[in-house]
Design an enzyme around this catalytic site. Structure first.
Site, PDB file in Angstrom:
ATOM      1  N   GLY A 178      44.670 -17.102   7.866  1.00 61.05           N
ATOM      2  CA  GLY A 178      45.932 -16.384   8.077  1.00 61.05           C
ATOM      3  C   GLY A 178      46.713 -17.064   9.189  1.00 61.05           C
ATOM      4  O   GLY A 178      46.393 -18.190   9.599  1.00 61.05           O
ATOM      5  N   VAL A 233      32.613 -15.047   4.509  1.00 56.12           N
ATOM      6  CA  VAL A 233      31.661 -15.159   5.626  1.00 56.12           C
ATOM      7  C   VAL A 233      30.892 -13.847   5.727  1.00 56.12           C
ATOM      8  O   VAL A 233      31.481 -12.769   5.741  1.00 56.12           O
ATOM      9  CB  VAL A 233      32.414 -15.458   6.942  1.00 56.12           C
ATOM     10  N   HIS A 441      76.792 -32.075  11.233  1.00 57.89           N
ATOM     11  CA  HIS A 441      75.973 -33.249  10.909  1.00 57.89           C
ATOM     12  C   HIS A 441      75.748 -34.057  12.179  1.00 57.89           C
ATOM     13  O   HIS A 441      76.699 -34.251  12.940  1.00 57.89           O
ATOM     14  CB  HIS A 441      76.703 -34.109   9.870  1.00 57.89           C
TER      15      HIS A 441
HETATM   16  P1  NAI Z   1      45.737 -12.280   8.494  1.00 58.49           P
HETATM   17  O1  NAI Z   1      45.600 -10.964   7.857  1.00 58.49           O
HETATM   18  O2  NAI Z   1      47.058 -12.958   8.510  1.00 58.49           O
HETATM   19  O3  NAI Z   1      44.691 -13.309   7.823  1.00 58.49           O
HETATM   20  C1  NAI Z   1      43.299 -13.050   7.768  1.00 58.49           C
HETATM   21  C2  NAI Z   1      42.653 -13.936   6.747  1.00 58.49           C
HETATM   22  O4  NAI Z   1      41.230 -13.793   6.834  1.00 58.49           O
HETATM   23  C3  NAI Z   1      43.022 -13.592   5.306  1.00 58.49           C
HETATM   24  O5  NAI Z   1      43.486 -14.746   4.658  1.00 58.49           O
HETATM   25  C4  NAI Z   1      41.712 -13.061   4.709  1.00 58.49           C
HETATM   26  O6  NAI Z   1      41.590 -13.354   3.323  1.00 58.49           O
HETATM   27  C5  NAI Z   1      40.659 -13.813   5.532  1.00 58.49           C
HETATM   28  N1  NAI Z   1      39.346 -13.153   5.583  1.00 58.49           N
HETATM   29  C6  NAI Z   1      39.084 -11.862   5.815  1.00 58.49           C
HETATM   30  N2  NAI Z   1      37.750 -11.621   5.785  1.00 58.49           N
HETATM   31  C7  NAI Z   1      37.133 -12.811   5.537  1.00 58.49           C
HETATM   32  C8  NAI Z   1      35.776 -13.231   5.405  1.00 58.49           C
HETATM   33  N3  NAI Z   1      34.736 -12.381   5.508  1.00 58.49           N
HETATM   34  N4  NAI Z   1      35.506 -14.541   5.141  1.00 58.49           N
HETATM   35  C9  NAI Z   1      36.537 -15.425   5.020  1.00 58.49           C
HETATM   36  N5  NAI Z   1      37.831 -15.078   5.143  1.00 58.49           N
HETATM   37  C10 NAI Z   1      38.154 -13.793   5.421  1.00 58.49           C
HETATM   38  O7  NAI Z   1      45.161 -12.068   9.966  1.00 58.49           O
HETATM   39  P2  NAI Z   1      45.367 -12.870  11.330  1.00 58.49           P
HETATM   40  O8  NAI Z   1      45.663 -14.308  11.083  1.00 58.49           O
HETATM   41  O9  NAI Z   1      44.160 -12.531  12.130  1.00 58.49           O
HETATM   42  O10 NAI Z   1      46.649 -12.207  11.956  1.00 58.49           O
HETATM   43  C11 NAI Z   1      46.653 -10.817  12.305  1.00 58.49           C
HETATM   44  C12 NAI Z   1      48.057 -10.269  12.405  1.00 58.49           C
HETATM   45  O11 NAI Z   1      48.743 -10.839  13.489  1.00 58.49           O
HETATM   46  C13 NAI Z   1      48.847 -10.546  11.152  1.00 58.49           C
HETATM   47  O12 NAI Z   1      49.518  -9.368  10.791  1.00 58.49           O
HETATM   48  C14 NAI Z   1      49.831 -11.590  11.591  1.00 58.49           C
HETATM   49  O13 NAI Z   1      51.055 -11.502  10.880  1.00 58.49           O
HETATM   50  C15 NAI Z   1      50.022 -11.301  13.072  1.00 58.49           C
HETATM   51  N6  NAI Z   1      50.373 -12.521  13.798  1.00 58.49           N
HETATM   52  C16 NAI Z   1      51.577 -13.105  13.561  1.00 58.49           C
HETATM   53  C17 NAI Z   1      51.912 -14.282  14.181  1.00 58.49           C
HETATM   54  C18 NAI Z   1      53.222 -14.912  13.870  1.00 58.49           C
HETATM   55  O14 NAI Z   1      54.063 -14.248  13.283  1.00 58.49           O
HETATM   56  N7  NAI Z   1      53.452 -16.171  14.194  1.00 58.49           N
HETATM   57  C19 NAI Z   1      51.018 -14.955  15.107  1.00 58.49           C
HETATM   58  C20 NAI Z   1      49.775 -14.266  15.273  1.00 58.49           C
HETATM   59  C21 NAI Z   1      49.485 -13.102  14.637  1.00 58.49           C
END
Ligand code: NAI
Length: 462
Positions: A178, A233, A441
């Site tokens: 993610g 995992v 530009h």
């Molecule tokens: P996420 O929900 O974006 O991604 C988590 C990923 O982990 C998913 O692809 C899922 O399929 C995978 N996953 C879950 N369980 C698993 C397992 N047992 N084995 C393998 N893969 C597994 O979560 P993330 O990246 O932790 O972000 C959390 C929140 O924080 C999100 O809502 C995100 O939008 C927000 N965030 C936004 C940022 C930005 O806008 N730049 C920066 C940091 C966080």
């Protein structure tokens, strides 16, 4: 005992913005924060520190890969990790102190400590009870882990521990492709770690346009990240200072293991409302444990509002900010407004990834007649000069009316470029409106215009 018009609980981007807006409305406002500094996850252990590390690691990448091409000689590069962390800490403190300054300027009281709600009109902080007419809950979220995975924030870390590692790991395994996994994984890959990302699904960054997902993964692989896709995992075992990650491939059910010096668990975040006393107050929660509100951010208990990661919707700082301002407007007797259809999202890697509105996948699924205008950064002079020509702008518009429906950008400064499309969407503009707008530009933004032209007569530079 002091009497406030509003007490905001939590000083992250949702809470501090709500507090400032309340003060701007002339409401006597306080904000409760238990951390030593204001700014919540975003400023202390999230967006801001991670962006400092992304910037520093990108500079290293430029020095190692592009300086020589531009005739810039630097004999060798090396990393002073302590100094990089100090730079990150300075970035944090200048931002958190900025919020303190804004609180003083707006005469907002910072109530130091963790707050709990005794009654709809009383908030307890440390041992003191404060009376208030309204309460805004803006307590945010915390990382969620997996069953069988014990976080120690040293070897097995969340994004919080990943920002303060004592040294750059030789081998890092990231669980979850993610936003967090990809942003921090790419930082450490650029700093020299051997990074493997394990993802349950078959595509990275869930929810993104699939065209972008494919290009993004290709670019990340080129940058040295390895991916194990379609893998769940099941457990992470700590062995002395290292860890062993066990996973099962979904296609054949086979079991595998991989070792790492550091394991980053980036499998999502969950709402944090512990200790507020919501059960006693009878505040209704959703099945996912988030606070339920109406369209004006009111909970079912009169005088108590909730915003940001504590309620439904994307867990994004800017979504929380918008809700914070809107809830403050409602409390002040005005109309609060958030356009949930126009909330951009950005992944701060190199290149950046940004999107707003609907994806092509959704339009296909809904059977919506649409057109696509796509322009590759390869045709953009500025991007070529800056070694940033990988990626594209893709604009989606209604096939009949030409009204803009969404945009997906992977490329240089995508996180800034997306906002001209946000404004266009807010105003209900057509792709032709964008295409008719003169763009300076040479800028990256010309690629946005070219993609808009591609929805009509066609781009000029491809
Ligand atoms: P996420 O929900 O974006 O991604 C988590 C990923 O982990 C998913 O692809 C899922 O399929 C995978 N996953 C879950 N369980 C698993 C397992 N047992 N084995 C393998 N893969 C597994 O979560 P993330 O990246 O932790 O972000 C959390 C929140 O924080 C999100 O809502 C995100 O939008 C927000 N965030 C936004 C940022 C930005 O806008 N730049 C920066 C940091 C966080």
């Amino acid at each position: 005992m002091s009497a406030y018009d509003v007490i905001v609980i939590g000083s992250g981007p949702g809470g501090y913005v709500a507090a400032i807006r309340c003060a701007q409305h002339g409401l006597k406002t306080a904000c409760v924060e238990g951390r030593d500094t204001l700014g919540g996850t975003c400023l202390n252990v999230g967006c801001i520190p991670s962006k400092a590390l992304l910037h520093a690691s990108h500079m290293l990448h430029e020095a190692e890969h592009n300086f020589a091409k531009m005739g810039l000689k630097c004999k060798s590069t090396s990393i002073d990790w302590e100094q990089m962390l100090a730079y990150k800490e300075e970035t944090i403190s200048s931002n958190t102190q900025g919020i303190e300054f804004l609180f003083k300027k707006n005469k907002i009281d910072w109530l130091k400590g963790w707050g709990s709600i005794l009654t709809p009109g009383q908030v307890k902080v440390a041992d003191e009870v404060h009376n208030t007419k309204n309460i805004i809950i803006a307590t945010g979220s915390v990382p969620s882990s997996l069953p069988g995975v014990e976080i120690d924030e040293k070897t097995i870390v969340t994004s919080t521990g990943a920002l303060i590692l004592p040294k750059i790991p030789k081998k890092m395994v990231v669980i979850g492709a993610g936003v967090i996994g990809i942003e921090l994984g790419s930082v450490y890959a650029r700093l020299g770690s051997d990074v493997t990302v394990i993802e349950y699904l078959d595509k990275i960054t869930p929810g993104l346009d699939s065209d972008v997902q494919k290009t993004f993964q290709r670019i990340l692989k080129k940058q040295g990240l390895s991916f194990i896709m379609g893998a769940a995992v099941s457990c992470v075992e700590k062995i002395k200072t290292k860890a062993k990650v066990s996973y099962k491939l979904r296609k054949d059910g086979s079991d595998h293991q991989i070792d790492a010096d550091t394991v980053l668990v980036a499998t999502g975040r969950k709402t944090f409302i512990d200790g507020l006393g919501l059960e006693t107050l009878g505040v209704t929660l959703s099945e996912r444990g988030q606070i339920k509100t109406d369209e004006q951010w009111r909970t079912n208990v009169a005088g108590i509002y909730a915003i940001g990661d504590a309620i439904d919707g994307p867990m994004l700082a800017h979504k929380a900010e918008d809700e914070g301002m809107a809830a403050a407007d409602v409390i002040a007797g005005k109309h609060g407004h958030v356009n949930y259809g126009v909330i951009p999202s950005v992944i701060y890697t190199h290149p950046e990834v940004a999107n707003v509105g609907v994806t092509e996948d959704l339009l296909k699924k809904e059977g919506h007649a649409y057109k696509v205008g796509k322009f590759m950064f390869m045709g953009n002079g500025r991007a070529k000069a800056n070694f940033s020509a990988d990626g594209f702008v893709k604009i989606l518009a209604d096939a009949d009316t030409d009204r803009l429906l969404g945009a997906h950008i992977i490329g240089p400064s995508a996180g800034d470029l997306i906002h001209e499309i946000c404004v266009a969407l807010e105003f209900g503009a057509s792709a032709e409106d964008l295409a008719l707008t003169c763009h300076a530009h040479p800028t990256y933004s010309e690629a946005v215009r070219e993609a808009a032209l591609a929805c009509g007569m066609g781009p000029i530079h491809s």
